[in-house]
Design a protein around this motif. Structure first.
Motif, PDB file in Angstrom:
ATOM      1  N   THR A   1       6.629   2.468  10.251  1.00  0.00           N
ATOM      2  CA  THR A   1       6.668   2.959   9.047  1.00  0.00           C
ATOM      3  C   THR A   1       5.912   2.636   7.941  1.00  0.00           C
ATOM      4  OG1 THR A   1       8.405   1.729   8.291  1.00  0.00           O
ATOM      5  CG2 THR A   1       9.198   3.709   9.314  1.00  0.00           C
ATOM      6  N   LEU A   2       5.289   3.208   7.089  1.00  0.00           N
ATOM      7  CA  LEU A   2       4.486   2.836   5.992  1.00  0.00           C
ATOM      8  C   LEU A   2       5.000   3.225   4.482  1.00  0.00           C
ATOM      9  CD1 LEU A   2       1.552   1.606   5.931  1.00  0.00           C
ATOM     10  CD2 LEU A   2       0.729   3.901   6.017  1.00  0.00           C
ATOM     11  N   THR A   3       5.156   2.304   3.915  1.00  0.00           N
ATOM     12  CA  THR A   3       5.587   2.500   2.602  1.00  0.00           C
ATOM     13  C   THR A   3       4.508   2.531   1.301  1.00  0.00           C
ATOM     14  OG1 THR A   3       7.716   1.349   2.903  1.00  0.00           O
ATOM     15  CG2 THR A   3       7.332   2.002   1.001  1.00  0.00           C
ATOM     16  N   LEU A   4       4.232   3.482   0.554  1.00  0.00           N
ATOM     17  CA  LEU A   4       3.059   3.518  -0.253  1.00  0.00           C
ATOM     18  C   LEU A   4       3.553   3.585  -1.753  1.00  0.00           C
ATOM     19  CD1 LEU A   4       1.412   6.249   1.809  1.00  0.00           C
ATOM     20  CD2 LEU A   4       0.591   3.867   1.556  1.00  0.00           C
ATOM     21  N   LEU A   5       2.691   3.494  -2.540  1.00  0.00           N
ATOM     22  CA  LEU A   5       3.144   3.426  -4.128  1.00  0.00           C
ATOM     23  C   LEU A   5       1.975   4.432  -4.824  1.00  0.00           C
ATOM     24  CD1 LEU A   5       3.404  -0.021  -5.073  1.00  0.00           C
ATOM     25  CD2 LEU A   5       5.085   1.390  -5.002  1.00  0.00           C
ATOM     26  N   PRO A   6       2.371   5.636  -4.961  1.00  0.00           N
ATOM     27  CA  PRO A   6       1.515   6.465  -5.411  1.00  0.00           C
ATOM     28  C   PRO A   6       1.060   6.229  -6.967  1.00  0.00           C
ATOM     29  CG  PRO A   6       3.674   7.469  -5.235  1.00  0.00           C
ATOM     30  CD  PRO A   6       3.743   6.142  -4.573  1.00  0.00           C
ATOM     31  N   THR A   7       0.150   6.851  -7.372  1.00  0.00           N
ATOM     32  CA  THR A   7      -0.496   6.474  -8.698  1.00  0.00           C
ATOM     33  C   THR A   7      -0.584   7.760  -9.422  1.00  0.00           C
ATOM     34  OG1 THR A   7      -2.771   6.195  -7.770  1.00  0.00           O
ATOM     35  CG2 THR A   7      -1.627   4.374  -8.137  1.00  0.00           C
ATOM     36  N   THR A   8      -0.590   7.768 -10.693  1.00  0.00           N
ATOM     37  CA  THR A   8      -0.737   8.901 -11.589  1.00  0.00           C
ATOM     38  C   THR A   8      -2.387   8.991 -11.568  1.00  0.00           C
ATOM     39  OG1 THR A   8      -0.705   7.606 -13.469  1.00  0.00           O
ATOM     40  CG2 THR A   8       1.202   8.366 -12.713  1.00  0.00           C
TER      41      THR A   8
END
Lengths: 536, 267
Positions: free
Chosen positions: A257-264
């Motif tokens: 599993t990969l956890t990502l932080l989306p950016t604006t």
């Protein structure tokens, strides 16, 4: 003629000359080894950087990327100097191996696999793709299950192991082509393999799960998840003795599993972290420790969507263009990457303000700040210090080599003292002062030539086996490792020797020893024959 | 053509008239040589004069330290006197003193006079030393051959080599050492070493053979053998100047000169 004759005779018969030759040999070998290791290191850095980045990189060095990359690629693809271009996305994430409860922070790279294969050497770093061509994919995929089909009807064979299609065909093709899996199996896999072999089943290199329960049909099993290429040093840990050991039994196709932080668009973290399941599709073995221990690769479009950097529509109906972090470009043969980069940088600035596209100020600025650099320019912060270090080391080695020159000078001076009567005899039979001096200059040159040749050969041989020498030292004691891959980036010591370096060392040895012989030669030349004959 | 007739031809071709006019093929006039020992000047030769005719066998006698070897070296262009001049065939060996500036002396290795002295040592003189002075790394054959190599340039050597090797073999056969060609000096007796030295001195057919105590380091038998060679050479017309302190040895010569107080006098 007597000069050459006596030079060769003195070289053969004066054992002290062996000491001078030995000193020159060691110095020449030392200089060649240092030059080759550092030179090889620089070459390797350059080769890896080029292989992983392409010839030219367009980047705005911003975490939230720049827009209009598709339009830009479409424009520049018409240029004669551009052979291929592909967008790339960079982000950060948390990678988790659920089966073994292992996590790692990783740099996530979004790539279009088919395009990136054409732009740089990424394909060559993919381990399974190299051994089973065409089997690595970042598209959604299930777990391949190794099954068993009926063997010959002799009652003795328990069956023939078989993979589901198209893997089976790919493996058969690879075997026919003589491609063999050379992975170093970890302890768990080795014991697992032995157990299989005991049952008469030929195992496939630790990447595929085996039939569970009663169903032994070759098949694809489980939910389809996107493929993820993982850096080798993430899925395996290098042991002090140099062998890799996987993080437990983790075959190809297992879930991570990969956890990502989306950016604006403005560069802020947007909302909640996103967690996604992937299947372990391949591992990347670039040989650059920093990359292999930090990077994972997934599909570009998927990552763009997860990071909310894909094309969207604002509430007012206007279009939000998709963004990428970088465009990697392959330059057509015969064109200069530096000139292409220069042209591209100018073009992008004009492109951003051309008014052809509806961009807001922020988007326009992101695009305007994008700069094109050649792979060399982009890596100058790494390569330039090493180049300087190489020059510095050459100077240091040169100074150390002066010891050999001084040794040659001392030995030749001593030989002149020992051969004082010979000088007298030679002058008494009509040898000129310059002729007598030439004997010792030639002698010095001969010492340099023999020492330089032996030194170049010794250095060359050592370099060809430098990794084996290190492995031998490590086998004696792990603390004797001299090349730490976590410090020097590469897991193997660069072992290439440039012919020009070897020739340079050889010529330098001759020149240095010839220079070192002048004092002795001058003394011999200036010697009065009577004084020489009376010398005690 | 025999060695003797060849020598005769070499020495008569150019300088016969000069010798006739001045009274000697090899002449030393007013030779003075002083050595500096510490802070003291020790005069060895004081205005010594000598004249040797072509084909003459002259012996110079004197007590130890009287300057015999120095005189021989001066005659043979090995040691430059402070005063006086040596003439070979009427031509001066050493550069005139007044013309030798500091710069000229500094560039001695390249000077015309240095080259002339080299040529004289190479072509006109042959030296035999008391302590043989053979090159220990070379065989008997090579010790003699090296003289031929010195005389021949590297470019001419390929064509001259076979002739040189023939001459070396012939010379070593003459001194009775054809069975010792591959031996090193350390494997020879004193007498044999001296015979190698004689072969080396004669292989290029010098006009003058200069011998410095050739039997001084040998037993009676070996010494006699060496003297026999000298007498044979003399009989062939070889000019010989020999230094010795032994009256028996000197008796072989045509003329015996005594060096006393730095000056020569006939016995």
């Amino acid at each position: 003629m007597y000069k050459l004759f006596l030079t060769l005779r003195y070289l053969r018969k004066r054992r002290i000359a062996y000491a001078a030759v030995g000193a020159v040999t060691l110095c020449a070998a030392m200089v060649l080894i240092v030059m080759s290791v550092l030179g090889g290191f620089v070459q390797e850095m350059k080769a890896k950087a080029r292989a992983l980045l392409g010839d030219v990189i367009l980047d705005n060095r911003s975490y939230h990327g720049f827009p209009l990359y598709e339009e830009l690629i479409a424009e520049i693809s018409t240029w004669p100097e551009i052979q291929r271009a592909t967008p790339v996305l960079y982000s950060w994430g948390l990678l988790r191996f659920p089966q073994i409860e292992q996590t790692a922070t990783v740099r996530v790279v979004g790539v279009r696999l088919d395009e990136v294969y054409e732009v740089n050497g990424f394909r060559r770093s993919l381990y399974y793709e190299q051994h089973y061509p065409g089997t690595t994919s970042l598209a959604p995929q299930a777990q391949a299950i190794l099954g068993v089909v009926d063997g010959p009807q002799d009652g003795a064979s328990p069956g023939i192991p078989r993979l589901p299609e198209p893997l089976h065909t790919a493996h058969e093709r690879a075997r026919a082509a003589g491609l063999r899996d050379t992975d170093e199996y970890d302890r768990e896999w080795t014991s697992f393999r032995k157990a299989l072999e005991k049952d008469g089943i030929t195992p496939y290199p630790g990447v595929f799960a085996l039939p569970d329960g009663m169903d032994d049909t070759p098949r694809w099993q489980g939910e389809e998840f996107p493929g993820l290429v993982i850096g080798r040093d993430i899925v395996a840990v290098r042991q002090p003795e140099g062998r890799y050991r996987r993080l437990g039994f983790y075959p190809r196709g297992y879930v991570v599993t990969l956890t990502l932080l989306p950016t604006t668009e403005a560069g802020d973290i947007s909302g909640q972290p996103i967690k996604r399941a992937f299947r372990y599709a391949d591992d990347s073995r670039t040989g650059v420790h920093d990359i292999d221990s930090n990077y994972v690769y997934c599909d570009f479009a998927l990552l763009q969507r997860l990071l909310q950097m894909d094309e969207a529509q604002r509430e007012d109906g206007s279009r939000v263009p998709g963004r990428c972090s970088q465009i990697q470009i392959k330059i057509a043969p015969g064109h200069d990457p530096a000139k292409a980069a220069e042209r591209l940088t100018k073009f992008v600035a004009d492109f951003a303000y051309s008014g052809r596209f509806a961009l807001n100020i922020s988007e326009r600025e992101l695009l305007r700040r994008a700069r094109a650099e050649t792979w060399e320019q982009s890596q100058r912060h790494v390569i330039a210090p090493i180049e300087k270090e190489r020059v510095l080391m050459q100077i240091v080695m040169g100074i150390i080599s002066l010891v050999a020159v001084l040794l040659v000078l001392c030995i030749l001076y001593m030989i002149v003292l020992q051969k004082t009567r010979d000088v007298g005899v030679l002058k008494s039979v009509g040898a000129s002062s310059t002729g007598v001096g030439a004997i010792f200059v030639l002698y010095g040159a001969a010492v340099g030539a023999v020492g330089g040749l032996l030194g170049a050969a010794l250095g060359w041989t050592f370099m060809m086996n430098i990794n084996e020498v290190q492995e031998f030292l490590i086998s004696i004691h792990p603390g004797m490792r001299v090349w730490d891959f976590s410090v020097y980036a590469f897991d193997r010591i660069p072992s290439r020797v440039e012919l020009a370096d070897a020739l340079g060392v050889f010529v330098a040895s001759i020149l240095a020893c010839t220079g070192g012989s002048f004092a002795a030669a001058w003394r011999a030349a200036r010697m009065e024959p009577v004084e020489a004959l009376r010398y005690e | 053509m025999s060695n003797a007739s060849q020598r005769e031809r070499d020495t008569t071709a150019v300088g016969a008239s000069a010798e006739d006019a001045r009274g000697g093929f090899l002449r030393a006039e007013g030779i003075s040589r002083t050595y500096r020992l510490g802070r003291v000047d020790v005069p060895v030769l004081r205005r010594a004069d000598l004249s040797v005719r072509r084909g003459e066998f002259a012996a110079i006698m004197g007590k130890s330290g009287s300057g015999k070897s120095t005189l021989l070296h001066v005659l043979g262009a090995l040691d430059e006197p402070q005063e006086g001049q040596v003439f070979v065939n009427g031509e001066p060996v050493y550069a005139p003193k007044e013309r030798r500036s500091f710069r000229a002396r500094a560039l001695d290795v390249l000077s015309v006079h240095e080259r002339r002295r080299n040529r004289l040592r190479r072509d006109t003189f042959g030296f035999v030393f008391q302590f043989y002075h053979l090159l220990p790394e070379l065989t008997v054959f090579e010790n003699v051959l090296v003289t031929e190599m010195v005389r021949t340039g590297v470019l001419r050597w390929p064509t001259a080599r076979s002739g040189a090797r023939r001459r070396v073999s012939a010379e070593l056969e003459r001194v009775g050492l054809s069975h010792r060609l591959a031996h090193r000096p350390s494997e020879l007796s004193g007498g044999e070493r001296q015979r190698v030295a004689i072969a080396r001195a004669l292989v290029h057919r010098p006009s003058v053979l200069l011998a410095d105590e050739p039997t001084g380091n040998l037993d009676a038998t070996s010494g006699a053998a060496i003297l026999a060679i000298f007498q044979a050479l003399h009989a062939e017309g070889q000019t010989i100047v020999m230094v010795t302190h032994d009256a028996t040895v000197a008796a072989c010569a045509d003329r015996v000169l005594h060096l006393d107080d730095g000056q020569l006098a006939a016995k």
